[in-house]
Design an enzyme around this catalytic site. Structure first.
Site, PDB file in Angstrom:
ATOM      1  N   ARG A   1     -11.424  -1.965 -11.577  1.00 58.83           N
ATOM      2  CA  ARG A   1     -11.365  -3.464 -11.071  1.00 58.83           C
ATOM      3  C   ARG A   1     -12.325  -3.402  -9.840  1.00 58.83           C
ATOM      4  O   ARG A   1     -12.304  -2.317  -9.089  1.00 58.83           O
ATOM      5  CB  ARG A   1     -10.054  -3.598 -10.784  1.00 58.83           C
ATOM      6  CG  ARG A   1      -9.914  -5.197 -10.547  1.00 58.83           C
ATOM      7  CD  ARG A   1      -8.423  -5.468 -10.104  1.00 58.83           C
ATOM      8  NE  ARG A   1      -8.003  -4.867  -8.633  1.00 58.83           N
ATOM      9  CZ  ARG A   1      -7.003  -5.185  -8.175  1.00 58.83           C
ATOM     10  NH1 ARG A   1      -5.874  -5.697  -8.976  1.00 58.83           N
ATOM     11  NH2 ARG A   1      -6.437  -4.544  -7.021  1.00 58.83           N
TER      12      ARG A   1
ATOM     13  N   ASP B   1       0.467 -10.478  -7.879  1.00 59.15           N
ATOM     14  CA  ASP B   1       0.162 -11.501  -7.508  1.00 59.15           C
ATOM     15  C   ASP B   1       0.505 -12.883  -8.238  1.00 59.15           C
ATOM     16  O   ASP B   1       1.030 -14.008  -7.733  1.00 59.15           O
ATOM     17  CB  ASP B   1      -1.503 -11.495  -7.510  1.00 59.15           C
ATOM     18  CG  ASP B   1      -1.927 -10.753  -6.222  1.00 59.15           C
ATOM     19  OD1 ASP B   1      -1.371 -11.133  -5.243  1.00 59.15           O
ATOM     20  OD2 ASP B   1      -2.888 -10.022  -6.376  1.00 59.15           O
TER      21      ASP B   1
ATOM     22  N   CYS C   1      -0.717  -4.693 -15.618  1.00 60.33           N
ATOM     23  CA  CYS C   1      -1.102  -3.726 -14.552  1.00 60.33           C
ATOM     24  C   CYS C   1      -0.345  -3.730 -13.433  1.00 60.33           C
ATOM     25  O   CYS C   1      -0.507  -3.391 -12.445  1.00 60.33           O
ATOM     26  CB  CYS C   1      -2.325  -3.201 -14.588  1.00 60.33           C
ATOM     27  SG  CYS C   1      -3.504  -4.948 -14.009  1.00 60.33           S
TER      28      CYS C   1
ATOM     29  N   GLY D   1      -1.701  -9.484 -13.530  1.00 56.73           N
ATOM     30  CA  GLY D   1      -1.351  -8.897 -12.347  1.00 56.73           C
ATOM     31  C   GLY D   1      -0.212  -9.770 -11.834  1.00 56.73           C
ATOM     32  O   GLY D   1      -0.529 -10.617 -11.281  1.00 56.73           O
TER      33      GLY D   1
ATOM     34  N   GLU E   1      -4.039 -13.206 -12.606  1.00 57.78           N
ATOM     35  CA  GLU E   1      -3.142 -13.322 -11.457  1.00 57.78           C
ATOM     36  C   GLU E   1      -2.749 -14.620 -10.678  1.00 57.78           C
ATOM     37  O   GLU E   1      -2.075 -14.400  -9.831  1.00 57.78           O
ATOM     38  CB  GLU E   1      -3.940 -12.459 -10.261  1.00 57.78           C
ATOM     39  CG  GLU E   1      -4.089 -10.848 -10.749  1.00 57.78           C
ATOM     40  CD  GLU E   1      -5.120 -10.347  -9.807  1.00 57.78           C
ATOM     41  OE1 GLU E   1      -4.575  -9.481  -9.105  1.00 57.78           O
ATOM     42  OE2 GLU E   1      -6.207 -10.615  -9.883  1.00 57.78           O
TER      43      GLU E   1
ATOM     44  N   HIS F   1       0.837  -1.156   0.093  1.00 58.22           N
ATOM     45  CA  HIS F   1      -0.013   0.017   0.059  1.00 58.22           C
ATOM     46  C   HIS F   1       0.644   1.299   0.027  1.00 58.22           C
ATOM     47  O   HIS F   1       0.726   2.199  -0.966  1.00 58.22           O
ATOM     48  CB  HIS F   1      -0.858   0.059   1.091  1.00 58.22           C
ATOM     49  CG  HIS F   1      -1.599   0.923   1.374  1.00 58.22           C
ATOM     50  ND1 HIS F   1      -1.159   2.210   2.130  1.00 58.22           N
ATOM     51  CD2 HIS F   1      -2.957   1.543   0.885  1.00 58.22           C
ATOM     52  CE1 HIS F   1      -2.215   3.165   2.086  1.00 58.22           C
ATOM     53  NE2 HIS F   1      -3.226   2.615   1.264  1.00 58.22           N
TER      54      HIS F   1
ATOM     55  N   ARG G   1      -7.779   1.057  -9.115  1.00 58.40           N
ATOM     56  CA  ARG G   1      -8.268  -0.202  -7.993  1.00 58.40           C
ATOM     57  C   ARG G   1      -9.391   0.504  -7.035  1.00 58.40           C
ATOM     58  O   ARG G   1      -9.129   1.546  -6.451  1.00 58.40           O
ATOM     59  CB  ARG G   1      -7.038  -0.410  -7.034  1.00 58.40           C
ATOM     60  CG  ARG G   1      -5.914  -1.009  -7.717  1.00 58.40           C
ATOM     61  CD  ARG G   1      -4.770  -0.940  -6.615  1.00 58.40           C
ATOM     62  NE  ARG G   1      -3.620  -2.029  -7.011  1.00 58.40           N
ATOM     63  CZ  ARG G   1      -2.474  -1.846  -7.574  1.00 58.40           C
ATOM     64  NH1 ARG G   1      -2.247  -0.451  -8.041  1.00 58.40           N
ATOM     65  NH2 ARG G   1      -1.766  -2.677  -7.950  1.00 58.40           N
TER      66      ARG G   1
HETATM   67  C1  PEP Z   1      -1.219  -7.338  -9.204  1.00 65.13           C
HETATM   68  O1  PEP Z   1      -1.567  -8.536  -8.616  1.00 65.13           O
HETATM   69  O2  PEP Z   1      -0.281  -7.392  -9.907  1.00 65.13           O
HETATM   70  C2  PEP Z   1      -2.170  -6.343  -9.206  1.00 65.13           C
HETATM   71  C3  PEP Z   1      -2.170  -5.426 -10.151  1.00 65.13           C
HETATM   72  O3  PEP Z   1      -3.046  -6.029  -8.286  1.00 65.13           O
HETATM   73  P1  PEP Z   1      -2.980  -5.825  -6.888  1.00 65.13           P
HETATM   74  O4  PEP Z   1      -1.631  -5.252  -6.694  1.00 65.13           O
HETATM   75  O5  PEP Z   1      -4.015  -4.918  -6.552  1.00 65.13           O
HETATM   76  O6  PEP Z   1      -3.174  -7.058  -6.005  1.00 65.13           O
HETATM   77 MG    MG Z   2      -3.518  -8.599  -7.532  1.00 64.39          MG
END
Ligand code: PEP
Ligand code: MG
Length: 766
Positions: free
Chosen positions: A550, A671, A718, A668, A646, A409, A503
């Site tokens: 998302r 993840d 992303c 993603g 992800e 975060h 997000r």
């Molecule tokens: C990811 O998993 O790469 C992603 C963009 O989602 P988050 O970072 O919000 O899990």
């Molecule tokens: Mg993610």
């Protein structure tokens, strides 16, 4: 006279006919082949509302608090109703219909387009806010003209004018009615190179109607012509899979597959190129500046549909560009480096996760109620940032955390705010004293004793704006990630092609309460309003560029920090637990509110918004999510929607997911890497094992892109890795459709993508 013929319109008439019609009139007068048509003048609209006596009621109805989404919706409905239900005087109706009958054989299909008279408002996004209708005939014509008038009061337009303080009664609207060209081929033509300004004519061409090229849904052929010698320098013939055509039965514009024999056939004959080049020269001569022209070919004739000045050409010299590129590093370093700066001793190191250098007093934050102590210019030092800290993070000049990696975060939000940050130091809250003067380096990941000499004032939005206006033109779209709506303006200033990931969870987390708690205290409507507000901020800032939003994906440990979080399930490993689409499918009543927010956003006119579902594993997840979306009133056939890839499962199952009708997938990698390598992305002890470029991760990504290309599903990335040059290189080589980077990395990624694309073209001809 209710109408004026395009033949009689000139640019001086802009106040009566709006910008679009004035430009078409100019081109017609210059003898260029513009399809015939007429304008229902702005005066006709004004007389209509004044003579019917609805003007005052209309302007009063839309004088509302634009941040109140319910009031905005009601204002739009009232204005629309007033205009649509008020009859058009007989003489005006007759004027419009008789002009239509004078066009061709009197049965032509026409395009009905709004041409507002105040498109020179400060923000270009005002343009294009009003309606356009294609393939209209006499029976529907007057109603379509009224719809154009009413579109001056769409929710977006009211919101925009109120926000800008622009009076509603100062804008009038004219309507262009013009013969449709049932184009066999069409495209755009730049009379000079759109980014370098070189003396070249660039033509893009595809089969069918021009919408396919303008919207980017097809890769067109590309022709480069040297203007001095008139020679065709290069021709790149694309594989053109789809084309737009008018459906003969319904009259609607539909997307069709290009017949096999035409897919890789050159669109333009030599004579057509010559003719287009000549027209391009004439248009530029007429205006005296480089132009971007939309054209179409029908039955052997070339038509010009629109011409605008090219605004992307720069006067900046190359030195400036080099400096700008060398001055950034593509989104933070991947690990500690030796610090060559001459001030202060390095106290300790972490991960440089948001670039820039900041000096200030360390403010050790251990509890949320200490946040008031963070003054302007302080450096927040905390174990881990919390969603409630965003206002304090905005005041701070820097951020240091004990825990967290590049995708935590703290890292995400500080990058978006443009605040330098060092995360995952392990011990900052223990090693630093409250009030101690420190300097942090968000590139190198260092925390030093003492202050750096005063720097120029920090201007996050200006810093995001590219130092040179030359935007590298790339076939791969380069988009930007946004997590907090407050960062939307900064993100848009990068010139990115849209938002690849917005997000929702950061909007929810910043409410300070879990969704259930917030709804219990404030009601469902208030919750949906919050989501609509957040999405609208980004959608407005980027319009008409696409914004991919998302649905909620917050792990239970993040929700637990919020008021109401005591009710969250306690999980051993929240990353493997109740999050993403699995939680939404398990709790459809709550999920419905998010989907309702999308429905309202579309109703408000934000057709640039796309829906994306997180953490899906397989076709069943996708089809269940799609059905809930449909039930909530969002039509999957009409809207762009897709899923995140992800988990390894989703990468391996992409073929069956594609059959559920998704338009795109987005990797993603934060993840995908954690689940492929079994490395907790937030655990600094294993941060050195978190490698998005690991061959296993790349194999999953590469294979997925290949399958998606066969199935015509767009691909994107992303995750944080989108800001890394090596990942960009890998993806562009594999044929990814777009890349969505962090704000600070957008310009570097554009250059990287362009470099790889050019190398691929060179390799193919060598
Ligand atoms: C990811 O998993 O790469 C992603 C963009 O989602 P988050 O970072 O919000 O899990
Ligand atoms: Mg993610």
């Amino acid at each position: 006279m209710a109408v004026a013929w395009l033949d009689d319109v000139r640019s001086a008439d802009i106040d009566h006919v709006g910008g679009k019609a004035a430009s078409l009139g100019e081109l017609t007068a210059a003898g260029l082949p513009v399809p015939a048509g007429f304008v229902v003048t702005a005066g006709t609209y004004r007389e209509f509302i004044e003579d019917a006596g609805i003007d005052e009621e209309l302007f009063a109805a839309v004088d509302v608090d634009h941040e109140d989404t319910e009031a905005l919706r009601e204002a739009h409905e009232r204005a629309h109703e007033l205009i649509m239900e008020t009859p058009v005087p007989d003489d005006v109706r007759e004027g419009i219909v008789s002009a239509y009958r004078d066009l061709g054989d009197g049965e032509r299909f026409v395009a009905v387009r709004s041409s507002a008279t105040a498109e020179d408002l400060p923000d270009a996004s005002f343009a294009g806010q009003q309606e356009t209708f294609l393939n209209v005939q006499e029976d529907a014509l007057v109603d379509r003209v009224k719809e154009c008038w009413a579109s001056l009061f769409s929710q977006r337009a009211i919101y925009y004018r109120n926000r800008q303080g622009f009076p509603h009664d100062a804008v009038d609207i004219a309507v262009v009615v013009q013969e449709m060209v049932p184009a066999e081929k069409s495209g755009v033509l730049f009379t000079s190179h759109p980014s370098t300004g070189e003396s070249q004519i660039i033509i893009e061409a595809a089969w069918g109607l021009g919408e396919a090229v303008v919207s980017g849904s097809v890769s067109p052929d590309n022709y480069v012509i040297d203007r001095e010698s008139g020679e065709v320098e290069t021709i790149t013939v694309a594989d053109k899979k789809v084309m737009m055509e008018k459906d003969e039965e319904t009259g609607e514009t539909v997307e069709r597959e290009v017949p096999e024999e035409k897919r890789s056939k050159r669109v333009l004959e030599d004579e057509e190129i010559d003719e287009l080049v000549e027209l391009g020269e004439r248009v530029e001569d007429h205006y005296g500046t480089p132009q971007d022209v939309e054209w179409a070919v029908y039955d052997g004739d070339v038509y010009m549909l629109q011409s605008r000045p090219i605004t992307t050409i720069s006067d900046a010299d190359d030195d400036e560009r080099e400096t700008a590129v060398a001055g950034t590093n593509g989104g933070g370093s991947d690990g500690p480096e030796v610090d060559s700066s001459n001030s202060g001793d390095v106290l300790f190191r972490g991960l440089g996760s948001s670039p820039g250098i900041a000096s200030g007093k360390a403010r050790i934050i251990t509890k949320l109620d200490h946040l008031d102590q963070v003054g302007d210019g302080d450096i927040i030092v905390t174990e881990m940032t919390m969603p409630d800290m965003v206002p304090a993070m905005k005041r701070a000049s820097g951020i240091v955390t004990d825990e967290g990696g590049m995708t935590s975060h703290a890292a995400i939000i500080s990058r978006e705010l443009g605040v330098p940050a060092v995360v995952g130091t392990g011990s900052a809250t223990r090693e630093l004293e409250d009030g101690q003067q420190i300097t942090i380096d968000g590139d190198k990941g260092t925390v030093r004793e003492g202050a750096e000499p005063e720097e120029e004032q920090h201007e996050p939005i200006e810093e995001a704006r590219p130092k040179t206006p030359v935007k590298p033109m790339t076939a791969t779209e380069v988009k930007v990630n946004v997590s907090i709506p407050e960062a939307a303006e900064r993100a848009a200033a990068t010139g990115a092609d849209g938002v690849g990931l917005l997000r929702i969870e950061h909007m929810v987390l910043s409410l300070g309460q879990t969704p259930s708690k917030f709804i219990a205290e404030n009601g469902e409507r208030a919750y949906v309003d919050e989501l609509v507000d957040g999405i609208q901020t980004a959608a407005e800032e980027f319009y008409p560029r696409p914004v991919r939003v998302r649905t909620l994906d917050a792990p239970t440990d993040e929700f637990r920090q919020l008021e109401g979080g005591d009710d969250e399930p306690k999980e051993h490993n929240p990353m493997l637990g109740y999050r993403g689409i699995r939680r939404s499918l398990d709790n459809p009543d709550l999920f419905e509110h998010e989907l309702e927010a999308f429905r309202r956003i579309y109703e408000m006119g934000y057709d640039n918004v796309e829906v994306m579902f997180p953490l899906v594993n397989d076709a069943e997840d996708v089809s269940r999510a799609r059905e809930l979306m449909r039930r909530a009133g969002v039509d999957p056939e009409k809207r762009e929607w897709g899923v995140m890839v992800e988990t390894p499962a989703s990468a391996l199952e992409v073929e069956s997911m594609a059959k559920e009708g998704i338009d795109f997938v987005s990797f993603g990698t934060n993840d995908l890497t954690q689940y492929t390598l079994a490395v907790d992305r937030n655990n600094e002890r294993v941060a050195d094992r978190f490698d998005e470029l690991h061959p296993a991760v790349l194999k999953l990504i590469g294979d997925t892109i290949e399958t998606c290309r066969e199935l015509d599903v767009k691909t994107s990335i992303c995750g944080q890795a989108a800001s890394k040059p090596r990942m960009v290189q890998f993806l562009v080589e594999k044929g990814v459709s777009s890349v969505s980077a962090n704000i600070d990395a957008v310009r570097d990624v554009q250059h990287e993508a362009k470099r790889i694309e050019q190398r691929l073209i060179l390799d193919s001809v060598r």
